[in-house]
Design a protein around this motif. Structure first.
Motif, PDB file in Angstrom:
ATOM      1  N   UNK A   1     -51.006 -28.945  50.099  1.00  0.00           N
ATOM      2  CA  UNK A   1     -50.999 -28.648  48.845  1.00  0.00           C
ATOM      3  C   UNK A   1     -49.856 -29.422  48.117  1.00  0.00           C
ATOM      4  N   UNK A   2     -50.132 -29.593  46.748  1.00  0.00           N
ATOM      5  CA  UNK A   2     -49.262 -30.358  46.024  1.00  0.00           C
ATOM      6  C   UNK A   2     -47.677 -29.978  45.891  1.00  0.00           C
ATOM      7  N   UNK A   3     -47.052 -31.140  45.711  1.00  0.00           N
ATOM      8  CA  UNK A   3     -45.558 -30.856  45.617  1.00  0.00           C
ATOM      9  C   UNK A   3     -45.200 -30.245  44.106  1.00  0.00           C
TER      10      UNK A   3
ATOM     11  N   UNK B   1     -50.755 -22.001  55.688  1.00  0.00           N
ATOM     12  CA  UNK B   1     -50.535 -22.793  57.165  1.00  0.00           C
ATOM     13  C   UNK B   1     -51.593 -23.089  57.938  1.00  0.00           C
ATOM     14  N   UNK B   2     -52.927 -22.554  57.566  1.00  0.00           N
ATOM     15  CA  UNK B   2     -54.025 -22.905  58.031  1.00  0.00           C
ATOM     16  C   UNK B   2     -54.434 -24.522  58.019  1.00  0.00           C
ATOM     17  N   UNK B   3     -54.056 -24.860  56.658  1.00  0.00           N
ATOM     18  CA  UNK B   3     -54.332 -26.317  56.697  1.00  0.00           C
ATOM     19  C   UNK B   3     -53.601 -27.327  57.352  1.00  0.00           C
ATOM     20  N   UNK B   4     -52.359 -26.637  58.007  1.00  0.00           N
ATOM     21  CA  UNK B   4     -51.766 -27.908  58.725  1.00  0.00           C
ATOM     22  C   UNK B   4     -52.238 -27.995  60.177  1.00  0.00           C
ATOM     23  N   UNK B   5     -52.966 -27.139  60.518  1.00  0.00           N
ATOM     24  CA  UNK B   5     -53.927 -27.203  61.881  1.00  0.00           C
ATOM     25  C   UNK B   5     -54.747 -28.322  61.715  1.00  0.00           C
ATOM     26  N   UNK B   6     -55.405 -28.642  60.327  1.00  0.00           N
ATOM     27  CA  UNK B   6     -56.425 -29.470  60.255  1.00  0.00           C
ATOM     28  C   UNK B   6     -56.038 -31.036  59.871  1.00  0.00           C
ATOM     29  N   UNK B   7     -54.807 -31.200  59.784  1.00  0.00           N
ATOM     30  CA  UNK B   7     -54.423 -32.671  59.498  1.00  0.00           C
ATOM     31  C   UNK B   7     -53.310 -33.256  60.472  1.00  0.00           C
ATOM     32  N   UNK B   8     -53.140 -34.424  60.697  1.00  0.00           N
ATOM     33  CA  UNK B   8     -52.305 -35.238  61.667  1.00  0.00           C
ATOM     34  C   UNK B   8     -51.113 -35.457  60.824  1.00  0.00           C
TER      35      UNK B   8
ATOM     36  N   UNK C   1     -40.761 -35.241  48.102  1.00  0.00           N
ATOM     37  CA  UNK C   1     -41.963 -34.704  47.758  1.00  0.00           C
ATOM     38  C   UNK C   1     -42.896 -34.248  48.691  1.00  0.00           C
ATOM     39  N   UNK C   2     -42.953 -35.375  49.919  1.00  0.00           N
ATOM     40  CA  UNK C   2     -43.736 -35.021  50.998  1.00  0.00           C
ATOM     41  C   UNK C   2     -43.204 -33.601  51.712  1.00  0.00           C
ATOM     42  N   UNK C   3     -42.049 -33.674  51.889  1.00  0.00           N
ATOM     43  CA  UNK C   3     -41.296 -31.969  52.422  1.00  0.00           C
ATOM     44  C   UNK C   3     -41.774 -31.292  51.479  1.00  0.00           C
ATOM     45  N   UNK C   4     -41.870 -31.133  50.267  1.00  0.00           N
ATOM     46  CA  UNK C   4     -41.989 -30.076  49.598  1.00  0.00           C
ATOM     47  C   UNK C   4     -43.532 -29.656  49.627  1.00  0.00           C
ATOM     48  N   UNK C   5     -44.382 -30.808  49.785  1.00  0.00           N
ATOM     49  CA  UNK C   5     -45.748 -30.384  49.821  1.00  0.00           C
ATOM     50  C   UNK C   5     -45.918 -29.742  51.286  1.00  0.00           C
ATOM     51  N   UNK C   6     -45.334 -30.162  52.373  1.00  0.00           N
ATOM     52  CA  UNK C   6     -45.449 -29.406  53.725  1.00  0.00           C
ATOM     53  C   UNK C   6     -44.801 -28.029  53.638  1.00  0.00           C
ATOM     54  N   UNK C   7     -43.788 -27.828  52.915  1.00  0.00           N
ATOM     55  CA  UNK C   7     -43.119 -26.549  52.713  1.00  0.00           C
ATOM     56  C   UNK C   7     -44.086 -25.627  51.988  1.00  0.00           C
ATOM     57  N   UNK C   8     -44.736 -25.979  50.735  1.00  0.00           N
ATOM     58  CA  UNK C   8     -45.554 -25.116  50.090  1.00  0.00           C
ATOM     59  C   UNK C   8     -46.713 -25.042  51.035  1.00  0.00           C
ATOM     60  N   UNK C   9     -47.385 -25.770  51.785  1.00  0.00           N
ATOM     61  CA  UNK C   9     -48.402 -25.663  52.584  1.00  0.00           C
ATOM     62  C   UNK C   9     -48.366 -24.832  53.682  1.00  0.00           C
ATOM     63  N   UNK C  10     -47.008 -24.724  54.168  1.00  0.00           N
ATOM     64  CA  UNK C  10     -46.582 -23.965  55.488  1.00  0.00           C
ATOM     65  C   UNK C  10     -46.318 -22.624  54.722  1.00  0.00           C
ATOM     66  N   UNK C  11     -45.985 -22.301  53.692  1.00  0.00           N
ATOM     67  CA  UNK C  11     -45.666 -20.847  53.174  1.00  0.00           C
ATOM     68  C   UNK C  11     -47.016 -20.523  52.834  1.00  0.00           C
ATOM     69  N   UNK C  12     -47.803 -21.016  52.019  1.00  0.00           N
ATOM     70  CA  UNK C  12     -49.030 -20.388  51.326  1.00  0.00           C
ATOM     71  C   UNK C  12     -50.295 -20.706  52.141  1.00  0.00           C
TER      72      UNK C  12
END
Length: 246
Positions: A181-183, A226-233, A213-224
């Motif tokens: 998700x975008x930062x 988290x399933x997307x994190x399993x699909x990317x390297x 910005x990268x960390x904010x994208x990770x944080x937003x994806x983690x919070x909203x």
């Protein structure tokens, strides 16, 4: 790129295609939309396009003849005008593959798409078996017809065309385009009602801003999502940051 839309309600597209980015992209010659009422191809004297289903059941079913003839006519028109490869013919239906940004990026590379918008109870199965190359659903719910789905696809592929957006980088960094998700974004003023823009964005240090910005994208994806994190390297730094969040 050309997009042909086969529908029984062409008037639904007037506002969408004559506004904002889609209008500008057409004016620039980036994309061409052709909205076709496939009722015009019906050979029935009353211009009917549906009938009762064999075997009984509720609702009406779209008959094959109007759609077969409409698709044949559009393909013949294309072959006589250019050497483009055959179009992808996409059926909008709840049974289709769920639409994603990855699919949008795939379709955006085509020369010609045909989007078929259904109505009523469904389609005669011979349409699926002999015309269609793809079936797409924009989500796990049922709409009254495929028109809104066709608008969604049209919008998502238009903004991926070169020259469609004022800033080419916008589409690259959008949510889902990177797998995350975008930062968050901020603009002037730097302080509004005692709410301040993060200091890092005012620092002018581009490397640190990119890290933030990268960390904010990770944080937003983690919070909203988290399933997307399993699909990317994830890089080692990304993985360490996710551990920190957990």
């Amino acid at each position: 790129m050309k997009v042909s839309i086969l529908t029984l309600f062409p008037e639904m597209f007037h506002g969408v295609f004559s506004s904002s980015i889609l209008k500008q992209a057409q004016e620039k010659g980036v994309i061409q939309f052709n909205v076709v009422n496939f009722r015009d191809y019906s050979t029935d004297r009353h211009k009917r396009v549906d009938d009762y289903p064999y075997g009984g059941g509720g609702g009406m079913v779209l008959t094959p003849q109007p759609l077969f003839d409409a698709v044949d006519a559009l393909k013949a028109e294309q072959s006589s005008a250019s050497n483009e490869k055959p179009p992808r013919v996409i059926l909008l239906c709840p049974q289709g593959e769920k639409y994603t940004q990855e699919k949008a990026e795939e379709l955006a590379k085509e020369d010609h798409l045909m989007l078929i918008c259904g109505h009523y109870e469904g389609y005669d199965e011979r349409i699926r078996e002999h015309i269609i190359t793809d079936e797409i659903s924009i989500g796990d719910y049922v709409l009254t017809g495929g028109e809104i789905g066709a608008m969604v696809i049209s919008d998502s592929i238009t903004r991926l065309q070169s020259g469609a957006l004022g800033n080419e980088q916008s589409a690259v960094t959008d949510s889902h385009s990177t797998g995350l998700l975008e930062y968050p974004h901020y603009t002037r003023p730097a302080e509004f009602r005692n709410m301040k823009v993060p200091d890092i964005l005012l620092s002018g240090h581009h490397e640190r801003i990119n890290t933030w910005r990268r960390q904010q994208s990770l944080k937003r994806t983690f919070e909203r999502r988290p399933d997307m994190l399993e699909e990317i390297e994830l890089s080692d730094k990304d993985a360490d940051f996710i551990k920190f969040l957990k």
